[in-house]
Design an enzyme around this catalytic site. Structure first.
Site, PDB file in Angstrom:
ATOM      1  N   LEU A  27       5.624  21.734 -30.595  1.00 34.51           N
ATOM      2  CA  LEU A  27       4.727  21.426 -29.467  1.00 34.51           C
ATOM      3  C   LEU A  27       3.430  22.216 -29.590  1.00 34.51           C
ATOM      4  O   LEU A  27       3.430  23.361 -30.032  1.00 34.51           O
ATOM      5  CB  LEU A  27       5.404  21.814 -28.153  1.00 34.51           C
ATOM      6  CG  LEU A  27       6.694  21.087 -27.800  1.00 34.51           C
ATOM      7  CD1 LEU A  27       7.332  21.753 -26.590  1.00 34.51           C
ATOM      8  CD2 LEU A  27       6.417  19.616 -27.534  1.00 34.51           C
ATOM      9  N   HIS A 171       1.900  30.217 -21.410  1.00 36.61           N
ATOM     10  CA  HIS A 171       2.864  31.137 -20.813  1.00 36.61           C
ATOM     11  C   HIS A 171       2.129  32.357 -20.252  1.00 36.61           C
ATOM     12  O   HIS A 171       1.071  32.730 -20.753  1.00 36.61           O
ATOM     13  CB  HIS A 171       3.850  31.645 -21.881  1.00 36.61           C
ATOM     14  CG  HIS A 171       4.890  30.647 -22.285  1.00 36.61           C
ATOM     15  ND1 HIS A 171       5.100  30.281 -23.591  1.00 36.61           N
ATOM     16  CD2 HIS A 171       5.794  29.965 -21.554  1.00 36.61           C
ATOM     17  CE1 HIS A 171       6.094  29.399 -23.642  1.00 36.61           C
ATOM     18  NE2 HIS A 171       6.529  29.192 -22.429  1.00 36.61           N
ATOM     19  N   CYS A 258       6.715  35.784 -28.851  1.00 37.93           N
ATOM     20  CA  CYS A 258       7.604  34.607 -28.793  1.00 37.93           C
ATOM     21  C   CYS A 258       8.668  34.622 -29.880  1.00 37.93           C
ATOM     22  O   CYS A 258       9.690  33.966 -29.759  1.00 37.93           O
ATOM     23  CB  CYS A 258       6.809  33.320 -28.966  1.00 37.93           C
ATOM     24  SG  CYS A 258       5.160  33.344 -28.310  1.00 37.93           S
TER      25      CYS A 258
END
Ligand code: CIR
Length: 270
Positions: A27, A171, A258
Site C-alpha cells: 500500500l 500514522h 514500522c
C-alpha cells in the site's frame, strides 16, 4: 501511570519480518515506483544488524507473500514488558496480520490478548512515552479501537490519551518519535499540535518530514539515510546516531519504527 524511566527506549528484544517479494504491491499514498523485494531484504538485513548492535535479541520471522505489507510488524501488535496485544489493523489487506504474528508474540510473552471490541488500531498510531501512551486517530485507527485500546492499557496500569493524527499523515508516528529522556522529534505540524505538553521537542527541519520517524534503541537513535539536517538536529540535541537506508520501505510509506516490535523482557525497562 508512574513515570517509568526508559520504558520507551530501553529494550532487550525485537520481532521483525523479512520483506516478501509481494512488497512490490504494498500500500502507498503516492506512487514513487515499486520497491524491490531483493533490495528491501538487503536494507532489512542492515536494520536487523543495527538492532542487534544496539543490544537486542532479534526474532526474524519468515516472509509472508500473502501479506504484501507484513514486514511492517509494528502495525498488527503492541508490546509492553507485561505482555503483548494483538491489534486489528485498519485496512482490509492487513487485517489478517494480527493472526499471523500471534504465535511469535506467544513465544515471547506469557500474556497475549487481542484488542477487545470490533474497532481498529494500527501500532503505527501508538507512541509510547515513559509516562503516557499516545494513540492517534487516523484513517487506520478508529475511535472505537482507540477507546477500547486505551481502556485495556488502563487495566494494565498505563495512562493512554487519544489524539487526532494531522490530516494527510498515514500514522501518528509517521510524524513524530520519542528520542527518549523526555525529548520528542516531530514535524512542525505535529510539534504545534499541543500533544506533547511541555516536553522538549526537536523540530524536523523543512523538507525532511519523512525523517520524523526514527527509533531510539537503548543508547542510539536509528535515523534514515538522506536527511542531513534532521541527523544534525538529533546529534545537536545530544544523541548518538546510526544511519540506515530505508529507500525501499519509503516507497510504500514505511519507516524505521514500522519494521520492528521492540520490547523489554525480564526487567530490561528499569
Ligand atoms: C501501509 O500502508 O500499511 C504500509 N504500506 C506501510 C505501513 C507503515 N507502518 C507504519 O507507519 N507503522
Amino acid at each position: 501511570m508512574a513515570h517509568r524511566s526508559g520504558l520507551s527506549f530501553r529494550f532487550t528484544h525485537a520481532i521483525t519480518r523479512t520483506p516478501a517479494d509481494s512488497v512490490s504491491s504494498g500500500l502507498r499514498a503516492v506512487d514513487a515506483g515499486d520497491p524491490s523485494g531483493e533490495k528491501f531484504r538487503e536494507e532489512h538485513g542492515r536494520y536487523v544488524v543495527a538492532l542487534q548492535e544496539a543490544g537486542l535479541i532479534v526474532d526474524v520471522l519468515p516472509a509472508l507473500e500473502s501479506f504484501p505489507d507484513s514486514c511492517f510488524v509494528e502495525d498488527p501488535a503492541f508490546c509492553l514488558p507485561e505482555g503483548a496485544i494483538q491489534l486489528r489493523p485498519g485496512t482490509q489487506s492487513r487485517l489478517g496480520e494480527g493472526r499471523e504474528i500471534r504465535a511469535a508474540l506467544e513465544a515471547q510473552f506469557d500474556k497475549v490478548v487481542e484488542l477487545p471490541g470490533s474497532g481498529h488500531v494500527d501500532g503505527g498510531d501508538v507512541l509510547m512515552l515513559d509516562d503516557v501512551i499516545l494513540i492517534g486517530l487516523s484513517a487506520r485507527t478508529d475511535r472505537e479501537g482507540a477507546d477500547d485500546f486505551a481502556r485495556l492499557l488502563g487495566e494494565w496500569g498505563y495512562r493512554a490519551e487519544v489524539c487526532e493524527t494531522p490530516e494527510g499523515v498515514l500514522h501518528f508516528k509517521t510524524a513524530c518519535s520519542t528520542l527518549g529522556d523526555g525529548v520528542i522529534l516531530a514535524t512542525k505540524v505535529m510539534a504545534e499540535s499541543g500533544f506533547f505538553g511541555d516536553r522538549k521537542v526537536v523540530v524536523v527541519p523543512d523538507g525532511e518530514d519523512y525523517a520524523a520517524n526514527v527509533i531510539r534503541v537503548n543508547d542510539v537513535v536509528l535515523v534514515p539515510e538522506g536527511y542531513p539536517k534532521t541527523l544534525g538536529a538529533i546529534r545537536d540535541a545530544g544523541f548518538k546516531t546510526v544511519v540506515l537506508p530505508t529507500h525501499e520501505a519509503r516507497k510504500v510509506d514505511g519507516g524505521l519504527s514500522c519494521l520492528s516490535l521492540r520490547f523489554a523482557l525480564d526487567g530490561g525497562s528499569a
